[in-house]
Design a protein around this motif. Sequence first.
Motif, PDB file in Angstrom:
ATOM      1  N   ASN A 260       0.789  -1.205   0.000  1.00 30.71           N
ATOM      2  CA  ASN A 260      -0.070  -0.039  -0.009  1.00 30.71           C
ATOM      3  C   ASN A 260       0.963   1.122  -0.080  1.00 30.71           C
ATOM      4  OD1 ASN A 260       0.861   0.007   2.675  1.00 30.71           O
ATOM      5  ND2 ASN A 260      -1.187  -0.111   3.541  1.00 30.71           N
ATOM      6  N   SER A 261       2.209   1.196  -0.083  1.00 22.21           N
ATOM      7  CA  SER A 261       2.916   2.211  -0.356  1.00 22.21           C
ATOM      8  C   SER A 261       4.225   2.041  -1.091  1.00 22.21           C
ATOM      9  CB  SER A 261       3.444   2.700   1.036  1.00 22.21           C
ATOM     10  OG  SER A 261       4.609   1.971   1.507  1.00 22.21           O
ATOM     11  N   PRO A 262       4.913   2.747  -1.748  1.00 20.79           N
ATOM     12  CA  PRO A 262       6.068   2.706  -2.501  1.00 20.79           C
ATOM     13  C   PRO A 262       7.275   1.874  -1.457  1.00 20.79           C
ATOM     14  CG  PRO A 262       5.396   4.870  -3.209  1.00 20.79           C
ATOM     15  CD  PRO A 262       4.225   4.424  -1.922  1.00 20.79           C
ATOM     16  N   PHE A 263       7.172   2.391  -0.206  1.00 23.60           N
ATOM     17  CA  PHE A 263       8.143   1.613   0.556  1.00 23.60           C
ATOM     18  C   PHE A 263       7.974   0.236   0.950  1.00 23.60           C
ATOM     19  CE2 PHE A 263       9.131   0.255   4.927  1.00 23.60           C
ATOM     20  CZ  PHE A 263      10.640   0.398   4.943  1.00 23.60           C
ATOM     21  N   VAL A 264       6.714  -0.235   1.106  1.00 20.84           N
ATOM     22  CA  VAL A 264       6.404  -1.569   1.066  1.00 20.84           C
ATOM     23  C   VAL A 264       6.900  -2.331  -0.157  1.00 20.84           C
ATOM     24  CG1 VAL A 264       4.494  -3.443   1.486  1.00 20.84           C
ATOM     25  CG2 VAL A 264       4.729  -1.053   2.960  1.00 20.84           C
ATOM     26  N   ALA A 265       6.539  -1.896  -1.306  1.00 15.18           N
ATOM     27  CA  ALA A 265       6.693  -2.354  -2.674  1.00 15.18           C
ATOM     28  C   ALA A 265       8.195  -2.684  -2.737  1.00 15.18           C
ATOM     29  CB  ALA A 265       6.278  -1.553  -3.652  1.00 15.18           C
ATOM     30  N   ASP A 266       9.013  -1.488  -2.305  1.00 13.03           N
ATOM     31  CA  ASP A 266      10.412  -1.676  -2.810  1.00 13.03           C
ATOM     32  C   ASP A 266      11.006  -2.458  -1.662  1.00 13.03           C
ATOM     33  OD1 ASP A 266      12.440  -0.632  -4.113  1.00 13.03           O
ATOM     34  OD2 ASP A 266      13.162   0.738  -2.810  1.00 13.03           O
ATOM     35  N   PHE A 267      10.650  -2.738  -0.241  1.00 10.82           N
ATOM     36  CA  PHE A 267      11.438  -3.078   0.525  1.00 10.82           C
ATOM     37  C   PHE A 267      11.065  -4.776   0.552  1.00 10.82           C
ATOM     38  CE2 PHE A 267      11.941  -4.595   5.229  1.00 10.82           C
ATOM     39  CZ  PHE A 267      13.336  -4.167   5.382  1.00 10.82           C
ATOM     40  N   VAL A 268       9.910  -4.955   0.247  1.00 13.04           N
ATOM     41  CA  VAL A 268       9.713  -6.481   0.219  1.00 13.04           C
ATOM     42  C   VAL A 268       9.631  -7.099  -1.047  1.00 13.04           C
ATOM     43  CG1 VAL A 268       7.652  -8.355   1.056  1.00 13.04           C
ATOM     44  CG2 VAL A 268       7.996  -5.932   2.239  1.00 13.04           C
ATOM     45  N   GLY A 269      10.652  -7.837  -1.147  1.00 13.20           N
ATOM     46  CA  GLY A 269      10.824  -8.412  -2.539  1.00 13.20           C
ATOM     47  C   GLY A 269      11.412  -7.402  -3.536  1.00 13.20           C
ATOM     48  N   LYS A 270      11.800  -8.094  -4.662  1.00 11.81           N
ATOM     49  CA  LYS A 270      12.402  -7.062  -5.727  1.00 11.81           C
ATOM     50  C   LYS A 270      11.499  -6.485  -6.803  1.00 11.81           C
ATOM     51  CE  LYS A 270      16.339  -7.324  -8.939  1.00 11.81           C
ATOM     52  NZ  LYS A 270      17.441  -6.253  -8.035  1.00 11.81           N
ATOM     53  N   VAL A 271      11.635  -5.439  -7.161  1.00  8.54           N
ATOM     54  CA  VAL A 271      10.627  -4.611  -7.881  1.00  8.54           C
ATOM     55  C   VAL A 271      11.028  -3.701  -9.010  1.00  8.54           C
ATOM     56  CG1 VAL A 271      10.567  -2.631  -6.368  1.00  8.54           C
ATOM     57  CG2 VAL A 271       8.249  -3.354  -7.710  1.00  8.54           C
TER      58      VAL A 271
END
Length: 350
Positions: free
Chosen positions: A229-240
Motif C-alpha cells: 500500500n506504499s512505495p516503501f513496502v513495494a520496494d522493501f519487500v521483494g524485488k521490484v
Amino acid sequence: MSQEPYLALRGVRKEFGSFVALHDIHLDIHQGEFICFLGPSGCGKTTLLRVIAGLESQSRGEVRQSGRDISRLPPAERDYGIVFQSYALFPNLSVADNVSYGLVNRKVPRAEVAGRVAELVKLVGLPGSESKYPSQLSGGQQQRIALARALATSPGLLLLDEPLSALDALERVRLRQEIRALQQKLGVTTIMVTHDQEEALSVADRIVVMKDGVIEQVGTPMEIYREPNSPFVADFVGKVNVLPGKVRDGRLEAAGLAFAAGGEDRDVRIYLRPEDVLARPIAEGDPHVFDACIERIDFLGSYCHVHVRSPTLDPHKLTVYLSLNYLAEHSLQEGSNLRLRLLQERVKVF
C-alpha cells in the motif's frame, strides 16, 4: 481464531529524549498467530518488542494481554518467553540447567523439572544433550536450547528478537522452518522481529512492516507482497521494477506502454515485480508487448535475474526472472533479443 485480540497495542509511543522511536502504534494480535515485525534497521521493531516484554517502558499508550493491562508490569510479571539474537545462555550452566532456569525460579518440584527439560530438549531436536555446556554446541544448537528455555514455563506469548541473524544461511533456513513447525504444534502466539524479508514471508501468518517508528502495512505475506500500500513496502519487500509514468485522459502511459487507468491526471510511478514480466509465446497485437535485449544475467541457481533494456523503455531498464531451463531451451545469453509482456493487472501505481 478469537475475535478478541490476545495482545492489543493502543496508542503506544516511545520517546528517547527528543527522538520518537514509536509513533502511536495500534495493533491487534490474535491467539495462536505467528506475527513478524519487519523493517530496516532503526525502524522501531525491536523497541516495540521490548515494550511488549516490559524491557522498555512506553512513553504513552497501553499494552493489553488476554484482556489484562500489562502496560506498567515488570517483565517478571508478564506471561512470555523470549529468545535473543545472541542466545544469552549461561555459559557456566549445563543445557539442563539453562532450560530449567525459569522453572527452578518458580519453585517447580525437581522431578517435574527433569521431565519437562527432557521433553523440551527432545522437542527442539537435541535429545540426550542435557549434560552438555553451551560451548560444546553449534550456534544453531545453542539457539534451539534458548528456544527450549523460553518455552519451559509454557508462556502464552513467545517473543523472538532476530533469533536467526547470527547463523549461517543453511542453518537459518533449517531453523526457521523448525520454529514455524514448533509454533504450529504448540499453538503459542509468537512475535518475531526480523529485517530479513524472505524469513518473514516464509513463516508469518501476518507481517507488520515498519518504517521510522510507524506501521506502514499489516497483512498476510501474500497481501504484503502482491498488494503493497506504499512505495516503501513495494520496494522493501521483494524485488521490484520502478518506472515513471503519467495518467492522462483515463490512460496510464509508462515507458512507451499504455494501460487503462482511472482517476485524475497526474504523474505517477509504476511498480512491477520481475515475475510479472513474461517471456513466453505472445499473441500478436498485444499492446503490452515489447522487444528487449539481455544486458546482464545474474545466475542464482535454478533461476536467474535477467536485466534487459529496450528502445521502448529507454532509458529505463527492467529485471525479469527466467528459469535456467528456459534460458538454455531458447539459447538465451547476454546480448540475445527476446520479446516480453507486462501483466497489466499486476502493475501497482503510486
